[in-house]
Design an enzyme around this catalytic site. Structure first.
Site, PDB file in Angstrom:
ATOM      1  N   ASN A  18       0.719  -1.336   0.008  1.00  0.00           N
ATOM      2  CA  ASN A  18      -0.182  -0.083  -0.050  1.00  0.00           C
ATOM      3  C   ASN A  18       0.507   1.310  -0.045  1.00  0.00           C
ATOM      4  O   ASN A  18       0.530   2.418  -0.396  1.00  0.00           O
ATOM      5  CB  ASN A  18      -0.993  -0.045   1.247  1.00  0.00           C
ATOM      6  CG  ASN A  18      -0.340  -0.083   2.535  1.00  0.00           C
ATOM      7  OD1 ASN A  18       0.244  -1.494   2.720  1.00  0.00           O
ATOM      8  ND2 ASN A  18      -0.220   0.729   3.569  1.00  0.00           N
ATOM      9  N   GLN A  50      -5.331  -3.717  -1.790  1.00  0.00           N
ATOM     10  CA  GLN A  50      -4.702  -2.679  -2.768  1.00  0.00           C
ATOM     11  C   GLN A  50      -4.928  -3.077  -4.109  1.00  0.00           C
ATOM     12  O   GLN A  50      -4.832  -2.390  -4.928  1.00  0.00           O
ATOM     13  CB  GLN A  50      -3.319  -2.313  -2.592  1.00  0.00           C
ATOM     14  CG  GLN A  50      -3.224  -1.023  -1.448  1.00  0.00           C
ATOM     15  CD  GLN A  50      -3.911   0.065  -1.631  1.00  0.00           C
ATOM     16  OE1 GLN A  50      -3.990   0.572  -2.817  1.00  0.00           O
ATOM     17  NE2 GLN A  50      -4.060   0.915  -0.424  1.00  0.00           N
ATOM     18  N   THR A  90     -25.672  -9.462  11.918  1.00  0.00           N
ATOM     19  CA  THR A  90     -26.696  -9.283  10.785  1.00  0.00           C
ATOM     20  C   THR A  90     -26.065  -8.640   9.666  1.00  0.00           C
ATOM     21  O   THR A  90     -25.203  -7.433  10.013  1.00  0.00           O
ATOM     22  CB  THR A  90     -27.639  -8.189  11.616  1.00  0.00           C
ATOM     23  OG1 THR A  90     -28.453  -9.017  12.306  1.00  0.00           O
ATOM     24  CG2 THR A  90     -29.011  -7.879  10.218  1.00  0.00           C
ATOM     25  N   CYS A 109      -3.560   4.329   7.975  1.00  0.00           N
ATOM     26  CA  CYS A 109      -3.707   4.219   9.213  1.00  0.00           C
ATOM     27  C   CYS A 109      -2.727   4.301  10.347  1.00  0.00           C
ATOM     28  O   CYS A 109      -2.895   4.304  11.369  1.00  0.00           O
ATOM     29  CB  CYS A 109      -3.886   2.466   9.366  1.00  0.00           C
ATOM     30  SG  CYS A 109      -5.100   1.988   8.129  1.00  0.00           S
TER      31      CYS A 109
END
Length: 412
Positions: free
Chosen positions: A174, A202, A260, A352
């Site tokens: 990345n 990526q 869910t 990040c």
């Protein structure tokens, strides 16, 4: 198309217009991409008219279930997988964690294997996860990379032991865009009967990704890198691969992932994937042209600029450059902030970790020194990027570097 959807799309287009006329340029597509209006339309339709729980047996539930399974089929087809081998997650990070934790636990319990091998340049979703597993008694080996940022399959052979449970190597990095020799690695893991995980966040939608050709057992993908929504991803689990569930509490995703299912996001993910595959060649050629133009411009105008990554085996939309520390003694951290002040959004590497000032672990693993690593800037392009924006970003970068150089020269 009903009027509220049209209104929503107009708002989206106004949003892009604001970004453009506000004199801001977005060149951080490797961190995330803008939502494609066609994807937004699909999600809006689901949010408004399809609110049933896909696990419910009544008509509302069945309607949601149909969309869920059609979306799964679209995503499976795009990566060459069987429909039953694709499981939805909250994104790439969860997919990576599920692959590593799930396979590690299953292998230790069922086969007594407790050794993990990951490349030194993985995303933190993999690196932090194996660090956590090491506190639970797993042993971890790091596969090094060469100066171009690529792993060497032969070095992997030397790291393998009879206790190796899993190998994890990303499809492409990345930060540098370097594409890894996944097919060659899979030959080695198969020989030794080791589970092979690949983080393809990526690459999916950007270059061909086929799980059969790559030879992987586990593969992580994410929607927000391909003009889809954030908060949705998937994990491919090859049929017969021993892996534990990460989340418990329901029979959803064939008992592999409780919770869910978020049908609107999943439908958006499928639409984004469909469009990415359709438009892949066209976008590839465009962004490769932009990257080539910026690369040439910087190499011709900035003495001591270093292009990080592999020129031959690289993604077309990522250009990572740093400054040679023997030419510039400024550590360059101000470059990123100054680019932002000039209205240009770029990154210093992995989004990040952009909150921290740690030098990039990827560039350090490639043998770069700490000072030049700290000056690294990642430009990444996408389908909304124009040549004019790239020109302006290049000129801004050049003038900022020249001012750093001038400042240093004056002070010496």
């Amino acid at each position: 198309m009903d009027s509220s959807v049209i209104l929503h799309l107009l708002k989206l287009n106004v949003y892009f217009f604001v970004i453009r006329t506000d004199n801001h340029i977005y060149l951080d597509y490797a961190a995330t991409t803008p939502l494609d209006p066609r994807v937004a339309e699909v999600m809006m339709t689901q949010w408004k008219g399809n609110y049933g729980n896909a696990s419910s047996v009544h008509a509302f539930g069945r309607k949601a279930k149909v969309v869920l399974e059609e979306s799964r089929e679209t995503i499976a087809r795009s990566i060459g997988a069987e429909t039953a081998e694709v499981f939805f997650t909250s994104g790439g990070t969860e997919a990576d964690n599920h692959a590593l934790v799930g396979a590690a636990f299953a292998q230790r319990r069922d086969a007594g294997k407790d050794h993990l091998i990951v490349s030194a340049i993985e995303h933190h979703a993999v690196l932090d996860c194996v660090e956590y597993l090491s506190t639970l008694g797993f042993r971890v080996s790091y596969l090094p990379v060469d100066e171009r940022g690529r792993v060497q399959p032969e070095v992997l052979r030397e790291l393998i032991t009879p206790h190796t449970a899993l190998v994890s190597v990303m499809h492409a990095n990345n930060e540098t865009g370097a594409i890894q020799p996944i097919e060659e690695i899979s030959v080695i893991t198969k020989e030794h009967g080791i589970i092979f995980h690949c983080d393809a966040v990526q690459t999916v939608g950007k270059i061909p990704v086929n799980v059969v050709e790559l030879g992987v057992d586990l593969l992580s993908v994410s929607a927000h890198k391909i003009y889809g929504p954030k908060g949705i991803g998937a994990i491919f689990i090859r049929k017969g691969t021993p892996i534990d569930a990460l989340l418990h509490g329901g029979a959803q995703e064939r008992k592999n992932r409780a919770g869910t299912e978020n049908v609107p996001l999943i439908a958006g993910f499928a639409k984004a994937m469909e469009l990415a595959v359709e438009e892949r060649t066209e976008i590839y050629d465009r962004v490769a042209l932009l990257k080539g133009a910026l690369r040439t411009k910087l190499l011709n105008s900035v003495p001591g600029v270093v292009v990080n990554g592999d020129e031959q085996n690289a993604l077309p939309h990522i250009l990572n450059v740093s400054l040679d520390s023997s030419v510039y003694d400024n550590n360059g951290e101000s470059l990123l902030l100054n680019m932002d002040l000039h209205g240009i959004a770029v990154s210093s590497g992995s989004a990040c970790t952009s909150g921290s000032v740690q030098p990039s672990h990827v560039l350090m693993a490639m043998g770069r020194d700490e000072r030049s690593t700290r000056s690294a800037i990642r430009f990444s392009f996408g389908k909304y990027t124009t040549m004019e924006e790239v020109e302006r970003a290049g000129n801004t970068y050049i003038s900022l570097v020249q001012s750093i150089h001038h400042h240093q020269t004056v002070h010496h």
